[in-house]
Design an enzyme around this catalytic site. Structure first.
Site, PDB file in Angstrom:
ATOM      1  N   ASP A 188       0.751  -1.185  -0.068  1.00  0.00           N
ATOM      2  CA  ASP A 188       0.061  -0.034   0.120  1.00  0.00           C
ATOM      3  C   ASP A 188       0.942   1.362  -0.175  1.00  0.00           C
ATOM      4  O   ASP A 188       2.150   1.443   0.455  1.00  0.00           O
ATOM      5  CB  ASP A 188      -0.912   0.049   1.327  1.00  0.00           C
ATOM      6  CG  ASP A 188      -2.129  -1.126   1.221  1.00  0.00           C
ATOM      7  OD1 ASP A 188      -2.087  -1.774   0.184  1.00  0.00           O
ATOM      8  OD2 ASP A 188      -2.986  -0.850   2.073  1.00  0.00           O
ATOM      9  N   ASP A 189       0.210   2.282  -0.508  1.00  0.00           N
ATOM     10  CA  ASP A 189       0.722   3.759  -0.194  1.00  0.00           C
ATOM     11  C   ASP A 189       1.847   4.270  -1.061  1.00  0.00           C
ATOM     12  O   ASP A 189       2.233   5.404  -1.181  1.00  0.00           O
ATOM     13  CB  ASP A 189       1.118   3.833   1.436  1.00  0.00           C
ATOM     14  CG  ASP A 189       0.018   3.828   2.189  1.00  0.00           C
ATOM     15  OD1 ASP A 189      -1.231   3.766   1.677  1.00  0.00           O
ATOM     16  OD2 ASP A 189       0.359   3.890   3.438  1.00  0.00           O
ATOM     17  N   HIS A 212      -5.946   2.661  -4.388  1.00  0.00           N
ATOM     18  CA  HIS A 212      -5.849   3.111  -3.045  1.00  0.00           C
ATOM     19  C   HIS A 212      -6.314   4.519  -2.623  1.00  0.00           C
ATOM     20  O   HIS A 212      -5.909   5.219  -1.733  1.00  0.00           O
ATOM     21  CB  HIS A 212      -4.791   2.877  -2.394  1.00  0.00           C
ATOM     22  CG  HIS A 212      -4.373   2.516  -1.090  1.00  0.00           C
ATOM     23  ND1 HIS A 212      -5.732   1.875  -0.003  1.00  0.00           N
ATOM     24  CD2 HIS A 212      -3.462   3.125   0.089  1.00  0.00           C
ATOM     25  CE1 HIS A 212      -4.939   1.859   0.976  1.00  0.00           C
ATOM     26  NE2 HIS A 212      -3.877   2.897   1.219  1.00  0.00           N
ATOM     27  N   HIS A 269      -5.667   9.515   0.174  1.00  0.00           N
ATOM     28  CA  HIS A 269      -5.720   8.563   1.558  1.00  0.00           C
ATOM     29  C   HIS A 269      -6.700   9.250   2.657  1.00  0.00           C
ATOM     30  O   HIS A 269      -6.275   9.251   3.689  1.00  0.00           O
ATOM     31  CB  HIS A 269      -4.371   8.355   1.951  1.00  0.00           C
ATOM     32  CG  HIS A 269      -4.095   7.219   2.835  1.00  0.00           C
ATOM     33  ND1 HIS A 269      -4.412   7.007   3.954  1.00  0.00           N
ATOM     34  CD2 HIS A 269      -3.478   5.930   2.191  1.00  0.00           C
ATOM     35  CE1 HIS A 269      -3.935   5.710   4.377  1.00  0.00           C
ATOM     36  NE2 HIS A 269      -3.478   5.329   3.572  1.00  0.00           N
ATOM     37  N   HIS A 314       3.752  -2.267   3.135  1.00  0.00           N
ATOM     38  CA  HIS A 314       3.700  -0.899   2.368  1.00  0.00           C
ATOM     39  C   HIS A 314       5.158  -0.852   1.913  1.00  0.00           C
ATOM     40  O   HIS A 314       6.316  -0.941   2.278  1.00  0.00           O
ATOM     41  CB  HIS A 314       3.657   0.099   3.728  1.00  0.00           C
ATOM     42  CG  HIS A 314       2.034   0.170   4.229  1.00  0.00           C
ATOM     43  ND1 HIS A 314       1.743  -0.975   5.311  1.00  0.00           N
ATOM     44  CD2 HIS A 314       1.172   0.820   4.090  1.00  0.00           C
ATOM     45  CE1 HIS A 314       0.657  -0.547   5.678  1.00  0.00           C
ATOM     46  NE2 HIS A 314       0.101   0.284   4.992  1.00  0.00           N
TER      47      HIS A 314
END
Length: 227
Positions: free
Chosen positions: A51-52, A102, A106, A196
């Site tokens: 993620d991210d 995603h 955020h 991540h």
């Protein structure tokens, strides 16, 4: 009126299925993702997700490790980061990994209006499609923040909500050994592992990854792609 035995068995099967679905939802397990070929044939499959990203500091390093072990993963990328580092998103896709949505910046999607929700998802779709040639099929809500509204709005945009079942909390930087043990002690066939590659210092995640991959391979696991 008496219930026929056949009908009792049918009702029992329905109750069992509903119960299993409820347990899966509470545990954060992905529901409705097609089995990978190895899993369908009875093999052990795990799903590695990041993620991210993309992050110029850590995404290339993680891609290099995955390539060394011949493993493919699913990257849930933030639209702002895709826009800032488009060549990295292109590289992720070029190396055979899946790039999924995603959100743009955020946020907690539960707190957004319908218009803002759609913009978060659609802008990210456009940024990813521009680099990969494919629109994401799946959405991972930031923080795993999901309710009925988020699921309904995601479905309206043609997105499947994807969460996880193994979370080593690598974002908190608990130490390389802790990340390794939290993954390896909790993984099962069908597990979706949350890691991540962006959003901060991910050096511990990158350092933990070779041991995670080599150990899972030694245990007979293969690695599937979610979307």
């Amino acid at each position: 009126m008496a219930v026929r035995p056949g009908r009792r068995r049918a009702v029992g099967r329905i109750r069992t299925a509903i119960g299993a679905l409820a347990v899966a939802l509470v545990a954060g397990v992905v529901v409705g993702v097609p089995a990978a070929p190895a899993e369908a044939a009875g093999g052990k499959v795990v799903y590695l997700t990041f993620d991210d990203g993309p992050s110029p500091a850590y995404t290339p390093r993680i891609l290099s490790i995955l390539d060394r072990y011949g493993v493919h993963a699913t990257f849930f990328e933030i639209g702002e980061n895709v826009a800032a580092h488009p060549s990295l998103t292109k590289q992720v896709a070029r190396q055979g990994h899946s790039v999924q949505n995603h959100s743009w910046s955020h946020p907690d999607l539960r707190r957004l209006s319908a218009t803002s929700f759609n913009a978060q998802v659609s802008r990210t779709d456009q940024a990813i499609r521009a680099q990969t040639g494919r629109a994401p099929k799946c959405l991972r809500p930031p923080y795993g923040a999901v309710n009925g509204t988020v699921r309904s709005r995601a479905a309206g945009l043609g997105k499947q909500v994807v969460l996880w079942s193994v979370d080593p909390a690598d974002w908190s930087r608990p130490g390389t050994g802790a990340i390794q043990s939290r993954v390896l002690n909790n993984v099962r066939s069908g597990s979706v592992i949350l890691l991540h590659d962006g959003g901060g210092d991910r050096s511990q995640t990158a350092a933990a990854l070779p041991t995670i991959l080599s150990t899972l391979k030694a245990r007979g696991y293969s690695f599937g792609i979610l979307c």
